[in-house]
Scaffold this active site. Structure first.
Site, PDB file in Angstrom:
ATOM      1  N   LYS A 231     -13.637  -0.723   5.461  1.00  0.00           N
ATOM      2  CA  LYS A 231     -14.073  -1.382   4.125  1.00  0.00           C
ATOM      3  C   LYS A 231     -15.465  -2.521   4.862  1.00  0.00           C
ATOM      4  CE  LYS A 231     -10.436   0.017   2.893  1.00  0.00           C
ATOM      5  NZ  LYS A 231      -9.940   1.065   1.909  1.00  0.00           N
TER       6      LYS A 231
ATOM      7  N   ASP B  88      -1.293  -5.802   8.916  1.00  0.00           N
ATOM      8  CA  ASP B  88      -2.296  -4.727   8.595  1.00  0.00           C
ATOM      9  C   ASP B  88      -3.470  -5.725   8.040  1.00  0.00           C
ATOM     10  OD1 ASP B  88      -3.929  -2.912   7.360  1.00  0.00           O
ATOM     11  OD2 ASP B  88      -1.987  -2.020   6.269  1.00  0.00           O
TER      12      ASP B  88
ATOM     13  N   TRP C 168       0.895  -1.153   0.027  1.00  0.00           N
ATOM     14  CA  TRP C 168       0.030  -0.014   0.166  1.00  0.00           C
ATOM     15  C   TRP C 168       1.030   1.324   0.019  1.00  0.00           C
ATOM     16  CZ3 TRP C 168      -1.995   2.822   4.732  1.00  0.00           C
ATOM     17  CH2 TRP C 168      -2.873   3.590   4.249  1.00  0.00           C
TER      18      TRP C 168
HETATM   19  C1  LMR Z   1      -6.842   2.195  -0.516  1.00  0.00           C
HETATM   20  O1  LMR Z   1      -5.493   1.532  -0.658  1.00  0.00           O
HETATM   21  O2  LMR Z   1      -7.297   2.820  -1.507  1.00  0.00           O
HETATM   22  C2  LMR Z   1      -7.446   2.466   0.697  1.00  0.00           C
HETATM   23  O3  LMR Z   1      -6.957   1.868   1.697  1.00  0.00           O
HETATM   24  C3  LMR Z   1      -7.526   3.865   1.061  1.00  0.00           C
HETATM   25  C4  LMR Z   1      -6.629   4.942   1.425  1.00  0.00           C
HETATM   26  O4  LMR Z   1      -6.409   5.486   2.364  1.00  0.00           O
HETATM   27  O5  LMR Z   1      -5.460   4.690   0.564  1.00  0.00           O
END
Ligand code: LMR
Length: 399
Positions: free
Chosen positions: A246, A211, A130
């Site tokens: 989510k 996570d 992420w």
């Molecule tokens: C994402 O990965 O799109 C979500 O977790 C929202 C974010 O805060 O980035």
């Protein structure tokens, strides 16, 4: 003083939504941010959440401060969700949970706490991960490094290289693992692979930091615990960052939790007091609303059943959309084998689109996809499916 400051680039995920909103093209499609959408392209409030909110508003008597770590009932409900009712960690009081403003604050509070107690540690992140992980741990002062995870050629997990890398991580370092629905790849570990990773963590002495942002979006609430339970069985100490954006659809209510597991109840309490210090200097104590909703739903049998049915429907809708997308790509003559998209878990698909193709789709077609080719599968609807497939066909031909 501010005249010489250069503007920061837009956020690589949230910035896409702003660009999409400003785009006048009526065909525009937002496959960027990880937000659930139903078949009509809407992100509705869950009926269970609406019902819980109505009851909460009716019963509310005060808006006085929350405890620094949030309400104890919330912590208990969160732990039952993470570990399952009756787990030894709960019975032995080896875990303490803090109510945080979303999963992001859980990560940040966890990072601030760890920076204090493990100041020389490196935080290891999956390649890819992420986009915000590096920013969050970097902001807490940690150096970050990558471990191999995704096999771009095989479109799956590179478990051999992952295992080799985890074996070499020194004791006292921190390893961020995605508990399920890996973001951005959608590629998860099997139960056996989790057991092996947990054994490596125990042997090498690095700290697992999970996570857990998508519990219930993979194979189900209980099935998605496989990684957590494997680590719980092998490692006396670990950390879990939960998000309820989510699975409860509470995106804007910023509802998450940081759960710290220690070897004993006393150790958990001592460590948690340092977590509370990290919270106090960040945001003092959590905003109550989202936590009240989660607690209400999880502690009321009718609301819980209703929520479980809604969560199942969201998971099944995304799984069905994956299958429809793979079939539509083939029927629109998009060259290549996209069957891997149907095997990926959670909200995202790592489409295999290059950055140049992602740029083409945005600039020429108003289709917004995160750099690296991550697609929010929930953003695909029957209305945009054909446009999406023909546009991808053009993108592949043009670059
Ligand atoms: C994402 O990965 O799109 C979500 O977790 C929202 C974010 O805060 O980035």
């Amino acid at each position: 003083m501010f005249d010489s400051i250069l503007p920061a680039p837009p956020d690589s995920i949230l910035g896409l939504t702003e660009a999409w909103k400003a785009d006048p093209n009526p065909l525009k499609v937002n496959l960027g941010v990880g937000v659930y959408k139903d078949a009509a392209g809407n992100t509705p409030i869950l009926a269970s959440v609406k019902a819980a909110e109505a009851a909460i508003l009716q019963a509310a008597t005060t808006k006085s401060y929350m405890p620094i770590g949030g309400a104890p009932e919330y912590g208990r409900a969160v732990q039952e969700l993470i570990f399952g009712d009756g787990h030894e960690i709960i019975g032995g009081r080896r875990a303490r949970s803090a109510h945080t403003p979303g999963g992001t604050a859980a990560l940040r509070v966890g990072a601030d706490f760890l920076r204090k107690v493990l100041p020389t540690a490196t935080v290891w992140l999956s390649a890819p991960t992420w986009a915000n992980h590096k920013g969050v741990f970097g902001a807490a002062g940690f150096p970050t490094a990558d471990y191999p995870y995704y096999d771009a050629l095989g479109k799956g997990l590179d478990f051999t290289r992952l295992r080799e890398a985890l074996e070499k991580i020194p004791a006292g370092d921190i390893v961020l693992l995605h508990a399920c629905c890996h973001n951005p790849s959608g590629v998860d570990l099997t139960g056996d692979q989790w057991q092996m990773v947990a054994a490596i963590a125990a042997r090498c002495g690095w700290l697992p930091f999970l996570d857990f942002a998508y519990q219930g979006y993979g194979d189900g609430l209980a099935q998605d615990r496989a990684g957590v339970l494997a680590l719980a069985a092998a490692c006396p100490e670990f950390i879990v960052a939960s998000s309820f954006s989510k699975n409860f659809g509470l995106y804007q209510d910023r509802t998450g939790a940081l759960t710290l597991v220690a070897g004993s109840s006393a150790a958990a309490n001592h460590a948690f007091s340092q977590v509370e210090v990290a919270i106090r200097v960040n945001y003092s104590n959590p905003p109550a609303h989202g936590g009240l909703i989660v607690t209400r739903i999880l502690s009321d049998e009718t609301l819980r059943d209703q929520w479980l049915a809604e969560l199942t429907a969201m998971r099944e809708h995304i799984a069905a959309t994956r299958v429809r997308f793979v079939a539509a790509l083939a029927s629109h003559g998009v060259p290549g084998d996209f069957s891997f998209i149907a095997r990926q878990k959670g909200m995202f698909s790592f489409s295999g689109l290059s950055d140049a193709q992602v740029r083409f789709l945005r600039d020429s077609k108003s289709i917004y996809i995160v750099g690296g080719g991550r697609i929010n599968v929930a953003g695909i609807t029957s209305k945009n499916l054909e446009y999406l497939c023909t546009s991808i066909r053009e993108a592949l031909a043009s670059t």
